[in-house]
Design a protein around this motif. Structure first.
Motif, mmCIF file in Angstrom:
data_model
loop_
_atom_site.group_PDB
_atom_site.id
_atom_site.type_symbol
_atom_site.label_atom_id
_atom_site.label_comp_id
_atom_site.label_asym_id
_atom_site.label_seq_id
_atom_site.Cartn_x
_atom_site.Cartn_y
_atom_site.Cartn_z
ATOM 1 N N GLN A 1 0.832 -1.212 0.000
ATOM 2 C CA GLN A 1 0.000 0.000 0.000
ATOM 3 C C GLN A 1 0.865 1.260 0.000
ATOM 4 O OE1 GLN A 1 -3.221 -0.554 -0.721
ATOM 5 N NE2 GLN A 1 -2.329 -2.626 -0.715
ATOM 6 N N GLY A 2 2.147 1.079 0.302
ATOM 7 C CA GLY A 2 3.070 2.214 0.238
ATOM 8 C C GLY A 2 3.168 2.798 -1.167
ATOM 9 N N LYS A 3 2.678 2.081 -2.129
ATOM 10 C CA LYS A 3 2.713 2.604 -3.508
ATOM 11 C C LYS A 3 1.665 3.700 -3.717
ATOM 12 C CE LYS A 3 4.554 -1.653 -5.444
ATOM 13 N NZ LYS A 3 4.266 -2.936 -6.083
ATOM 14 N N ARG A 4 0.698 3.774 -2.802
ATOM 15 C CA ARG A 4 -0.367 4.776 -2.957
ATOM 16 C C ARG A 4 0.112 6.162 -2.534
ATOM 17 N NH1 ARG A 4 -5.494 2.475 -3.388
ATOM 18 N NH2 ARG A 4 -5.495 0.227 -3.042
ATOM 19 N N THR A 5 -0.622 7.160 -3.040
ATOM 20 C CA THR A 5 -0.375 8.537 -2.631
ATOM 21 C C THR A 5 -1.698 9.141 -2.126
ATOM 22 O OG1 THR A 5 1.253 8.746 -4.381
ATOM 23 C CG2 THR A 5 0.496 10.776 -3.380
ATOM 24 N N ALA B 1 8.063 13.816 5.732
ATOM 25 C CA ALA B 1 8.654 12.667 5.024
ATOM 26 C C ALA B 1 8.015 11.360 5.488
ATOM 27 C CB ALA B 1 10.152 12.616 5.264
ATOM 28 N N VAL B 2 7.506 10.617 4.533
ATOM 29 C CA VAL B 2 6.945 9.306 4.843
ATOM 30 C C VAL B 2 7.818 8.250 4.168
ATOM 31 C CG1 VAL B 2 5.351 9.248 2.850
ATOM 32 C CG2 VAL B 2 4.817 7.924 4.890
ATOM 33 N N VAL B 3 7.999 7.137 4.852
ATOM 34 C CA VAL B 3 8.786 6.054 4.259
ATOM 35 C C VAL B 3 7.818 5.094 3.561
ATOM 36 C CG1 VAL B 3 10.459 4.231 4.671
ATOM 37 C CG2 VAL B 3 10.506 6.306 6.069
ATOM 38 N N VAL B 4 8.007 4.941 2.277
ATOM 39 C CA VAL B 4 7.060 4.115 1.508
ATOM 40 C C VAL B 4 7.544 2.672 1.339
ATOM 41 C CG1 VAL B 4 5.954 6.028 0.311
ATOM 42 C CG2 VAL B 4 8.059 5.041 -0.656
ATOM 43 N N TYR C 1 7.793 2.405 -5.951
ATOM 44 C CA TYR C 1 7.056 3.144 -4.922
ATOM 45 C C TYR C 1 7.111 4.657 -5.165
ATOM 46 C CZ TYR C 1 6.430 -1.163 -2.253
ATOM 47 O OH TYR C 1 6.053 -2.420 -1.850
ATOM 48 N N GLN C 2 7.626 5.011 -6.348
ATOM 49 C CA GLN C 2 7.726 6.419 -6.751
ATOM 50 C C GLN C 2 8.305 7.289 -5.634
ATOM 51 O OE1 GLN C 2 4.159 7.740 -9.015
ATOM 52 N NE2 GLN C 2 3.488 5.656 -8.583
#
Lengths: 427, 397
Positions: free
Chosen positions: A206-210, A296-299, A352-353
């Motif tokens: 789900q880290g791939k989401r924005t 900053a979020v770690v994806v 994960y862009q």
């Protein structure tokens, strides 16, 4: 400092961990056997099939790091002749023994019945258990897992592990537990593992989401807790990952980011990072705050793969139980060679862009850290995204310099901004 | 440029032999190895790092095994620091420095034996940095049962053999390996003879000389080294050197990153005869002859399992055996004390140190410990520590 706000899954996990510590510390009443073993490449399903409890020295060191106890334990170990240069998990563990060996529930740890040395991806494990063996005088079962030096496992490596399982580990566990090996019990546990692994992978991806509904590093250490420790293979782990998935799904539905320790939803995410290396545990919350304060979020992170790279497709397989355990051990993150780690991190930055790769280099963990500057440069070169490098330690508070880390992070975020402006101008 | 001495005809005195070895030791351009390669078209050089690699296979492939032990104290590390974090030993930095400065540009293959996580990761870095160099992480077993670890190791040796065949384009026959084993058996016997000679008469074979003799031997053809060892033994025995009132000591913990030569000399100058050590273990790793009949791969595998030294990069399966090897060696060499000398940040040696030292204490063997780096420059503290240790043994033991 205000009380940390925990997500429901964190509270559930807290209960599970407490229950496991209670089971360990009450072994003299229940008659259950206790093993000490390590996180990467652990054989929890096999231990479960013998009814043996799983105690993990690294997790104890982390617990003591977060509870601000590890500094004293490390000094205690150094006073007794351990070098300031070596792994602080080892010294936190040995120092804890020197100061009464008290578990997080306040009760004394019983001596383990067996040290199960599943030696995957970290040289130090081998010496750590030689040191513990000297103290506990209990049987030590060594499972040697060869390193994937050429970037892949071979039939010879797998056969070697399976042969050790059949001829050393299983007979040894039968002897310690007094229980005859039942492959169907093992299969059942492996089936449970695979179910939980599916849900974990869903959560991590789900880290791939924005915005990202998870933080794959600071939150990630909670997500991996049950599956990397004493719960993989249990119904409890399945229930935990189902609950976690629902929790994350709810955030996805609401378009929200993860909950920070302060209780706010971290939705205003300015920077998306991939992080390599373990976190610092003694200043965990302060460290985390430095990230979300800056947006900053770690994806994605490599630390969430130390106990298995499920996101690359591996699942425990009840149809090939021993082979599956061998593959699991071989495939843990730090058992993969540097070029493979570069490939994995490059893929994370792209898939994960992310805005770049941040490395938290750990003073006392050469398994992760040796050569990380080269990893950073390679990932930068391949992705065109900036990298950054900070240095802390696992559980030694002497090696966490908040001002230095903060400065470096701020510089890094400025670098990302500049890169963005450059890209915008070029467009 | 250092002159390459023809040892078939040349040195006869210890001074000449050691001058030759010192020249090779100092030469970070590896002139002798380059000359060996250039002497015959198609020759290949395979570098190997500490602590142990099966040199017989490299030799059987027609290659020169080239021992690489970092850059020592004569090389400034500039590029190497850009690859590693702060808290790490120096040997990987200086090895990278050797590589990126072109000093190893003639090396066709690299073997990174299992020592620790640092050398392990270095093997992968080499693959990225030098994609045209054949490189191999060589994992030795930690299970010593012939049916388990032995089978695994034999297959790993076979894989190494196939890798070398691909590198050289020539088949390595069993007889090739047997011939090489025989030569290395000769080498091991001569090496043991030199160390035994040193233990008997350390004033005639100072460790600073023996060390150079062995280090140079890991950079030359084994037959040449065999001649050199025999010549040294004869020359050292014939020379009259004064015997000092020194203390006999063993040095442990120095199997990977090597101390600077001045440190080795400083220990001697402080009043210690080093009669036992684990410097650059390679040619002493196997303690007995490897059989030259039967399957040579199995012979090498069994020798590793049954007749290799105890050192920190190996697991000791039984707690009661931990440190036993060291104590037996100390007794055999009649050492009166142990200096546990380790490179800074050396996980294997430093994690082992409390266990080994505890066993030494139980055995009543005095010991001290210190750390070094391959570029340590300050010898005065080492001299003081070693000198005080020697005095304490003379006074109290």
């Amino acid at each position: 400092m205000s009380e940390v706000v925990k997500e429901p899954s964190m509270l559930l996990q807290k209960e599970m961990i407490a229950k496991n510590y209670d089971a360990i510390t009450s072994k003299h009443h229940t008659g259950r056997k206790v093993s000490s073993t390590f996180v990467p490449g652990n054989l929890n399903e096999l231990l479960l099939s013998f009814g043996i409890l799983n105690n993990l020295p690294e997790i104890n060191a982390i617990q003591n790091g977060m509870r601000k106890l590890s500094g004293d334990y490390i000094l205690e170990a150094e006073k007794s002749g351990h070098s300031e240069d070596v792994c602080t998990y080892v010294k936190a563990d040995i120092g804890m023994m020197g100061k009464g060996n008290v578990a997080p529930n306040g009760k004394p740890f019983p001596d383990p019945d067996v040290l199960l040395l599943s030696y995957t991806g970290c040289y130090t494990f081998m010496k750590w258990f030689e040191l513990l063996r000297e103290e506990y005088k209990c049987p030590t079962l060594m499972l040697h897992v060869p390193y994937e030096g050429d970037g892949h496992s071979t039939k010879n490596m797998r056969d070697y592990i399976v042969r050790q399982l059949k001829e050393v580990i299983i007979p040894g566990l039968e002897q310690v537990s007094g229980v005859k090996f039942d492959i169907d019990r093992l299969r059942e546990a492996l089936r449970n593992s695979a179910k939980a692994e599916d849900d974990l992978v869903w959560v991590l991806e789900q880290g791939k989401r924005t915005p990202s509904p998870i933080d794959a590093y600071f939150g990630g250490v909670y997500y991996i807790g049950p599956i990397f420790t004493a719960f993989r293979g249990t119904a409890e782990a399945i229930a935990y990952y189902q609950a976690l998935r629902q929790e994350v799904q709810a955030r996805v539905d609401a378009g929200q980011g993860p909950v920070t320790p302060d209780g706010s939803n971290f939705t205003d995410q300015k920077y998306r990072l991939v992080v390599e290396g373990p976190p610092n545990w003694t200043s965990f919350r302060e460290f985390w705050k430095m990230f979300y304060d800056e947006g900053a979020v770690v994806v994605a992170s490599s630390y969430t793969k130390v106990g298995g790279m499920y996101d690359l497709g591996f699942r425990h397989d009840p149809d090939h139980p021993l082979e599956s355990l061998a593959d699991y051990c071989l495939g843990c993150y730090t058992n993969r060679n540097l070029p493979t780690r570069v490939d994995i991190l490059t893929k994370y930055v792209e898939d994960y862009q992310a805005d770049g790769l941040l490395i938290n280099s750990i003073k006392s963990c050469n398994s992760f850290s040796a050569g990380q500057l080269m990893i950073m440069k390679e990932v930068e070169r391949r992705t065109g995204k900036p990298g950054a490098f900070i240095e802390t330690d696992l559980v030694d508070p002497r090696y966490f310099s908040a001002a230095n880390v903060k400065n470096r992070l701020e510089s890094y975020f400025q670098m990302i901004e500049q890169k963005r402006r450059g890209a915008a101008r070029a467009a | 440029m250092n002159a390459i001495v023809d040892t078939a005809t040349a040195p006869t005195s210890t001074a000449e032999i050691i001058a030759h070895c010192q020249a090779m030791f100092d030469d970070l351009d590896f002139t002798a190895a380059r000359a060996w390669k250039n002497a015959v078209p198609g020759r290949k050089v395979v570098g190997f790092l500490p602590v142990y690699a099966p040199l017989e296979l490299i030799h059987a492939a027609g290659c020169l095994p080239l021992g690489l032990f970092g850059g020592g104290d004569r090389m400034e590390v500039i590029h190497g620091d850009a690859y590693y974090q702060s808290y790490i030993c120096r040997i990987p930095r200086s090895t990278v420095e050797l590589g990126v400065t072109g000093r190893l540009d003639f090396v066709d293959g690299m073997i990174f034996p299992f020592v620790c996580d640092v050398i392990r990761n270095l093997s992968g870095m080499w693959k990225i940095m030098f994609p045209n160099v054949w490189s191999k992480f060589f994992d030795t077993p930690q299970n010593f049962d012939p049916e388990i670890g032995g089978r695994y190791y034999a297959a790993e040796l076979q894989e190494l053999r196939e890798g070398l065949q691909t590198l050289t384009g020539r088949t390595i026959s069993d007889d090739d390996i047997r011939r090489s084993i025989a030569l290395y058996n000769d080498n091991r016997r001569l090496v043991r003879a030199v160390y035994d000679f040193r233990a008997r008469t350390p004033w005639k074979a100072p460790t600073s000389e023996v060390y150079l003799l062995m280090r140079a031997g890991l950079m030359m053809d084994v037959e040449e080294h065999n001649r050199l060892l025999a010549a040294y033994l004869a020359a050292a025995d014939a020379e009259d050197r004064p015997k000092r009132d020194n203390v006999r000591i063993a040095v442990y913990g120095s199997f990977c990153e090597q101390p600077p030569l001045n440190l080795i000399k400083s220990v001697e100058m402080a009043g210690c005869y080093v009669v036992e050590d684990d410097y650059a273990l390679v040619n002493r790793f196997l303690t007995q002859d490897v059989p030259t009949d039967g399957d040579p791969i199995e012979a090498l595998a069994n020798a590793y399992l049954k007749h290799s030294v105890e050192t920190s990069c190996k697991y000791v399966p039984r707690e009661e055996d931990k440190g036993k090897f060291h104590i037996e060696q100390v007794k055999k060499a009649r050492a009166e004390g142990v200096i546990y000398a380790t490179p800074s940040f050396c996980d294997p040696a430093l994690l082992d140190r409390p266990m080994i030292c505890r066993r030494l204490t139980e055995a009543g063997i005095p010991h001290i410990a210190f750390k070094y780096a391959e570029n340590s420059g300050q010898m005065q503290p080492i001299r003081e520590q070693a000198g005080t240790f020697a005095d304490s043994i003379k006074l109290w033991s």
